[in-house]
Write an enzyme that holds these catalytic residues in place. Structure first.
Site, mmCIF file in Angstrom:
data_model
loop_
_atom_site.group_PDB
_atom_site.id
_atom_site.type_symbol
_atom_site.label_atom_id
_atom_site.label_comp_id
_atom_site.label_asym_id
_atom_site.label_seq_id
_atom_site.Cartn_x
_atom_site.Cartn_y
_atom_site.Cartn_z
ATOM 1 N N HIS A 137 32.568 6.439 41.043
ATOM 2 C CA HIS A 137 33.391 7.078 40.029
ATOM 3 C C HIS A 137 32.872 6.753 38.626
ATOM 4 O O HIS A 137 32.634 5.595 38.312
ATOM 5 C CB HIS A 137 34.845 6.611 40.177
ATOM 6 C CG HIS A 137 35.802 7.327 39.306
ATOM 7 N ND1 HIS A 137 36.853 6.698 38.703
ATOM 8 C CD2 HIS A 137 35.868 8.628 38.912
ATOM 9 C CE1 HIS A 137 37.539 7.567 37.997
ATOM 10 N NE2 HIS A 137 36.959 8.749 38.093
ATOM 11 N N HIS A 156 22.638 17.453 20.200
ATOM 12 C CA HIS A 156 21.542 17.222 21.145
ATOM 13 C C HIS A 156 20.978 15.799 21.057
ATOM 14 O O HIS A 156 20.633 15.208 22.082
ATOM 15 C CB HIS A 156 20.436 18.256 20.926
ATOM 16 C CG HIS A 156 19.375 18.231 21.980
ATOM 17 N ND1 HIS A 156 19.637 18.411 23.316
ATOM 18 C CD2 HIS A 156 18.035 18.048 21.890
ATOM 19 C CE1 HIS A 156 18.514 18.344 24.006
ATOM 20 N NE2 HIS A 156 17.521 18.126 23.157
ATOM 21 N N TYR A 205 18.182 24.098 25.530
ATOM 22 C CA TYR A 205 19.417 23.335 25.756
ATOM 23 C C TYR A 205 20.046 23.576 27.125
ATOM 24 O O TYR A 205 21.263 23.527 27.267
ATOM 25 C CB TYR A 205 20.421 23.614 24.624
ATOM 26 C CG TYR A 205 19.843 23.347 23.271
ATOM 27 C CD1 TYR A 205 19.616 22.048 22.839
ATOM 28 C CD2 TYR A 205 19.487 24.395 22.435
ATOM 29 C CE1 TYR A 205 19.055 21.798 21.593
ATOM 30 C CE2 TYR A 205 18.930 24.156 21.187
ATOM 31 C CZ TYR A 205 18.712 22.849 20.777
ATOM 32 O OH TYR A 205 18.164 22.607 19.544
ATOM 33 N N ALA A 206 19.228 23.797 28.132
ATOM 34 C CA ALA A 206 19.721 23.968 29.502
ATOM 35 C C ALA A 206 19.740 22.605 30.182
ATOM 36 O O ALA A 206 18.912 22.295 31.051
ATOM 37 C CB ALA A 206 18.856 24.969 30.265
ATOM 38 N N ASP A 218 16.314 20.711 31.809
ATOM 39 C CA ASP A 218 15.228 21.679 31.713
ATOM 40 C C ASP A 218 13.903 20.927 31.721
ATOM 41 O O ASP A 218 13.882 19.695 31.733
ATOM 42 C CB ASP A 218 15.387 22.567 30.473
ATOM 43 C CG ASP A 218 15.380 21.813 29.154
ATOM 44 O OD1 ASP A 218 14.730 20.753 29.042
ATOM 45 O OD2 ASP A 218 16.028 22.305 28.204
#
Length: 132
Positions: free
Chosen positions: A20, A99, A121-122, A28
């Protein structure tokens, strides 16, 4: 031979060891990987496998309670943000951070699963929930 779930033995091992609030990253092909974090490199060529195919595969086999994405994806990659909103509708808490802060979060990951995705930004940090 394993029939259901992940055939990739490294992904299966990492998911089985998650507790947990532990986290993994789907990335990417351009996201920097911290030296101390395990990298499961699935990339074959630009675009293969995609961020979405990899994320959907992980989500089918992993209980997620929270996800963090780079806030820049909302403007620069709306498809990634739209996928995240779909997760929110399923009860996953979604958070957006700059980011640079996102890259710092990757240092806490159990593993980073590197895809062949080449759109901006994937990336997503997935925090483990519990199944009970």
């Amino acid at each position: 031979m394993k029939k259901l779930g992940h055939l990739n033995r490294d992904i299966s091992r990492v998911l089985a060891g998650m507790g947990h609030t532990d986290c993994i990253v789907i990335a990417d092909c351009g996201l920097p990987i911290p030296d101390h974090v395990e990298c499961i490199d699935l990339s074959l060529q630009i675009g293969t496998p995609s961020y979405f195919a990899t994320l959907n595969s992980i989500l089918a086999d992993f209980q997620v309670e929270r996800a963090v994405l780079a806030s820049e994806c909302q403007a620069k990659n709306p498809a990634v943000a739209e996928q995240a909103e779909g997760l929110a509708q399923q009860g996953v808490q979604i958070e957006y951070v700059p980011h640079e802060q996102f890259k710092q979060l990757t240092h806490q990951a159990r593993a980073i699963i590197r895809t062949g995705e080449a759109s901006p930004y994937a990336n997503i940090v997935l925090y483990s929930g519990v199944i009970f």
